[in-house]
Structures are given as C-alpha cells and as structure tokens.
Design a protein around this motif. Sequence first.
Motif, PDB file in Angstrom:
ATOM      1  N   ASP A 246       0.818  -1.317   0.170  1.00 30.28           N
ATOM      2  CA  ASP A 246       0.134  -0.046  -0.038  1.00 30.28           C
ATOM      3  C   ASP A 246       0.858   1.264  -0.046  1.00 30.28           C
ATOM      4  O   ASP A 246       0.639   2.286  -0.533  1.00 30.28           O
ATOM      5  CB  ASP A 246      -1.032  -0.078   1.166  1.00 30.28           C
ATOM      6  CG  ASP A 246      -1.996  -0.829   1.080  1.00 30.28           C
ATOM      7  OD1 ASP A 246      -2.044  -1.836   0.147  1.00 30.28           O
ATOM      8  OD2 ASP A 246      -2.756  -1.321   2.056  1.00 30.28           O
ATOM      9  N   ARG A 250       0.791   4.222  -2.935  1.00 30.98           N
ATOM     10  CA  ARG A 250       0.381   5.626  -2.595  1.00 30.98           C
ATOM     11  C   ARG A 250       1.782   6.564  -2.964  1.00 30.98           C
ATOM     12  O   ARG A 250       1.632   7.608  -3.705  1.00 30.98           O
ATOM     13  CB  ARG A 250       0.470   5.836  -0.831  1.00 30.98           C
ATOM     14  CG  ARG A 250      -0.709   5.505  -0.381  1.00 30.98           C
ATOM     15  CD  ARG A 250      -1.013   5.999   1.073  1.00 30.98           C
ATOM     16  NE  ARG A 250      -0.137   5.323   1.865  1.00 30.98           N
ATOM     17  CZ  ARG A 250      -0.109   4.376   2.558  1.00 30.98           C
ATOM     18  NH1 ARG A 250      -1.418   3.437   2.181  1.00 30.98           N
ATOM     19  NH2 ARG A 250       0.677   3.815   3.547  1.00 30.98           N
ATOM     20  N   GLN A 255      -3.301   6.547  -5.198  1.00 30.21           N
ATOM     21  CA  GLN A 255      -4.065   7.313  -4.135  1.00 30.21           C
ATOM     22  C   GLN A 255      -4.942   8.397  -4.928  1.00 30.21           C
ATOM     23  O   GLN A 255      -5.979   8.578  -4.515  1.00 30.21           O
ATOM     24  CB  GLN A 255      -3.377   7.823  -2.789  1.00 30.21           C
ATOM     25  CG  GLN A 255      -4.342   8.497  -1.676  1.00 30.21           C
ATOM     26  CD  GLN A 255      -4.937   7.034  -0.799  1.00 30.21           C
ATOM     27  OE1 GLN A 255      -4.491   6.038  -1.072  1.00 30.21           O
ATOM     28  NE2 GLN A 255      -6.173   7.131  -0.290  1.00 30.21           N
TER      29      GLN A 255
END
Length: 276
Positions: A246, A250, A255
């Motif tokens: 994750d 990002r 995102q």
Amino acid sequence: MSDFATIAGKVVVITGGARGIGLATATALQALGAKIAIGDIDETTVKESGAARGFDVYGTLDVTDPQSFTDFLDEVERRLGPIDVLINNAGIMPTGRVVDEPDQITRRILDINVYGVILGSKLAIARMLPRGRGHVINIASLAGESHIPGLATYNASKHAVLGFTDTLREEYRGTGVEFSSVLPTLTKTELGTGISLPKLMRPAEPEEIADAIAKLIASPRAKARVTAVAGLIAQVVGLLPQSVGDAIGRALGSQSAFLDDVDSDARKAYEHRVRD
C-alpha cells in the motif's frame, strides 16, 4: 513464438467491439485472417465501425440481456459457422468515491463487467463443449489484482472476472475448451480519458492489447498482462506485506490518480455515456 497462422479462418466474436480495445482487436485479428463479428450496445457506432472495416458480422448486442446475447451468437453461427473464440470485452469504468456512486451506477458496472462476462461465457461454453474445442477470453484488468482508490466497484468487477475465469479453466480442463484472462493497464481509449497513470507506468496502446489477445489465441495460456512493466509491478506489489504494498502504491501516486488528479472536463463525455 506464437504462430499467428493458426488464427486464419477462426470465427471470433468480440463484445464491446465498436471502439477501443474491442475494435483494435477486431482489426488486428481480421488482418490475420479471422472471421470477425463485433457486437456493441451502441448501435450507430458498431454499424459505422463494422461497415468501415468490412467485418463479417456487426450489430447491436446488450451483454446484460440473455436474449440479445443468444440471438447475436445464433446470427454469427448462422452466417459464419461455429464460434471458435468469444472475447468478452464489453466493460465500463466510471470513477469517483464509492460513497458518491449512485446505486444504479453500481448495478450497471456489475451488470456489464461481471454478469455480461458470466452470461457470455455460459452461452459460449454450451456451444463449444459438444464440439470439444473453443476459447473464451475475458478482458479483466490489472485493477483485478490490485486495489485503486476511485475504482472500488470497477476493481471488484475485475477481481470477479479473474476469479471466474480461473475457475472455468479448472472446471473444464481436458474438454478442449480454453479460458484466458487479459489484464491491461490503463489503455489509451475513451475509457482512460482524463486519467494519468501513477509514476513508472505508461498507458498501453489498444494495439498492444490486441497483440496480446492474438498471441493468446495462437498459443492459449491462463493470463496475459499488458504492459509488461505494469504487470510486473502489480505482481510484485501483490507479494509484499499489505502495508508495504500500500505504501508503494501511495508513493507511486495511486491514491489520487483516479480521484483528485482526474481531468473531469476531459472525462465528461465518457462518464455521461457510460452512466446514461
């Protein structure tokens, strides 16, 4: 190396074939000698595209309507003979936060992207099994191996396509019917208008997806990821601990790529068409 000579003479049906990946694939396979049938919900555009390129069969197809799908496949087989390949390509990708997504749009995404693929696959399998041959190719997405803010329902639909296709591959192993998934990154079609990919990745050209599909028909395998770089990143990130994966996403910009960074004005025409 794939032997494209084996594609000549094959009867290939492509849903969502009026534009984008579907049209690029139809054009490429026709050049390799395949007999092409394209169906699309957009009656005007599918007739224009089909007539302009001299495809063998082209007409209106609603992949969410069993009668429409059945009638289209019947017409193809009546005019061209048994279907060798069905490419379930029709799909839509509205963007935005899921809390702002009207329920009718949620249902529309799932109806086209999931039910349409399941319905088409079932109808094709029923025709192919008695013959002991055939190939169903379902267009998924690298979004089906990841999770991208702004595409929650779309991601869910493509995860479903991958799981469904992998299951069919095992369920019908040894029958002579092949099943494959194609996982494109964001592609330079109307679907990708107004969106810039995260860092390190570039959008694919529709012709790249078409080439991957041609290679699958010539030499069937379970999955084809396009582009190679985007596919590798998705696979590597998927193997990492969730928090690390994750964080990498990002850092690359995932995102905001399908949320705050979207050019809403450039995307307005597409969003209006698929939400209507």
